[in-house]
Design an enzyme around this catalytic site. Structure first.
Site, PDB file in Angstrom:
ATOM      1  CG  HIS A 128      47.584  44.574  -3.669  1.00 22.02           C
ATOM      2  ND1 HIS A 128      47.811  44.020  -4.414  1.00 22.02           N
ATOM      3  CD2 HIS A 128      48.192  45.644  -3.628  1.00 22.02           C
ATOM      4  CE1 HIS A 128      48.194  44.632  -5.398  1.00 22.02           C
ATOM      5  NE2 HIS A 128      48.298  45.534  -5.134  1.00 22.02           N
ATOM      6  CD  GLU A 153      50.472  46.111  -8.292  1.00 23.93           C
ATOM      7  OE1 GLU A 153      49.827  46.611  -7.745  1.00 23.93           O
ATOM      8  OE2 GLU A 153      51.429  46.465  -6.963  1.00 23.93           O
TER       9      GLU A 153
END
Length: 325
Positions: A128, A153
């Site tokens: 991330h 994700e």
């Protein structure tokens, strides 16, 4: 270790190997991953942050030295701190505004060492973080992780696989040259353990996603009756009196009609991993991934990003091959 080592025994070996070096583990992993992506992370000593233990890194392009962004890393638990793991995009990039991105990576690791699960969490969150730091979009609203919910994700889930790669773990051995490396047999055992029961786990994920979509569908549903009906249709069945929906916070916390994104992102991540099949540390593939996926944010739809990276249309074959292993 015995043939069937317990999680505690596995943790002891991993802790011995990492030997109280969580900070250096992060620095080393950043260094190697950054080299793969063509960037550099430089620790800024004495930088002001919200707590003395927070580490600050300046991110720059390895070839040109151009500044790209900033990453704050908060590794250890303390009273009053957020007690889960997350990355917050504190500031998003805009090439129009000459604005650089900044992100905070926050976890709560054991100071005595890391388990493989914690190392997996670290790489997940790092996925991330680089999505924020290496974004190069024109507009803030399209930067970094501001992508469709069912893709956000994928970059982080893709990196989790690196934890079980022998060459990747060997590089982390530089943290502690005198420590014994994780034995091949133990690594194979850990890899087999994480795959155990995946069919059941993913079937449950499918059930949760299907329930979420049905609950927010065009027909008004009574939540508990709907759950009893849908769970009752599975091989494991439904136990009368149980109330799983009462604790299914996702359906009321921002993932309503979007819980499927967790499973879908994993399917996408599995396909993207195939580009690294020959060499998970390939700088050529890493740079292509940076340019075609991370840098683009949501300037292009996810299916186009994946196609640009893989050189072909997306498919779910890798995901089902993983389940069959």
């Amino acid at each position: 270790l015995p043939a069937h080592a317990t999680p505690e025994q596995i943790r002891d070996v991993v802790q011995s190997w990492l030997q109280r070096q969580a900070r250096r583990v992060f620095a080393e992993r950043c260094e190697h991953f950054a080299a793969q992506l063509g960037v550099r992370y430089q620790r800024l000593e004495g930088a002001t942050a919200w707590h003395p233990e927070v580490q600050t890194y300046a991110v720059s392009d390895a070839a040109t030295g151009a500044a790209l962004g900033t990453l704050w890393v908060d590794l250890y638990p303390r009273e009053g701190k957020y007690n889960h793991a997350a990355v917050w995009p504190l500031r998003s990039v805009s090439t129009d505004l000459k604005r650089q991105p900044q992100a905070a990576l926050v976890v709560n690791f054991d100071r005595q060492g890391l388990t493989l699960d914690e190392l997996e969490t670290l790489l997940h969150e790092l996925g991330h973080a680089v999505h924020n730091n290496l974004s190069n979009t024109r507009h803030v609203q399209q930067a970094g992780t501001a992508v469709l919910r069912d893709f956000v994700e994928a970059p982080s889930q893709m990196l989790e696989e690196w934890v079980y790669d022998k060459r990747t773990l060997a590089l982390m051995g530089e943290v502690c040259p005198t420590c014994k490396p994780v034995p091949d047999a133990l690594l194979a055992q850990a890899d087999a353990a994480r795959r155990f029961g995946q069919g059941v786990f993913q079937s449950r994920q499918h059930l949760y996603a299907s329930y979420d979509l049905a609950l927010y569908g065009p027909t008004l549903q009574e939540p508990l009756a709907l759950w009893a009906q849908m769970e009752g249709a599975t091989p494991l069945g439904h136990v009368a009196g149980t109330m799983f929906p009462a604790g299914f916070a996702h359906i009321a916390g921002g993932y309503s009609a979007g819980y499927y994104g967790y499973l879908w992102s994993l399917v996408v991540a599995s396909d993207m991993r195939t580009a690294f099949a020959a060499d998970k540390l390939s700088p050529q593939v890493g740079r292509r991934y940076r340019d075609t996926v991370l840098a683009q944010g949501s300037q292009r739809p996810p299916q186009q990003l994946v196609k640009d990276f893989l050189g072909r249309d997306f498919n779910a074959r890798a995901f089902f091959d993983e389940l069959a292993r």
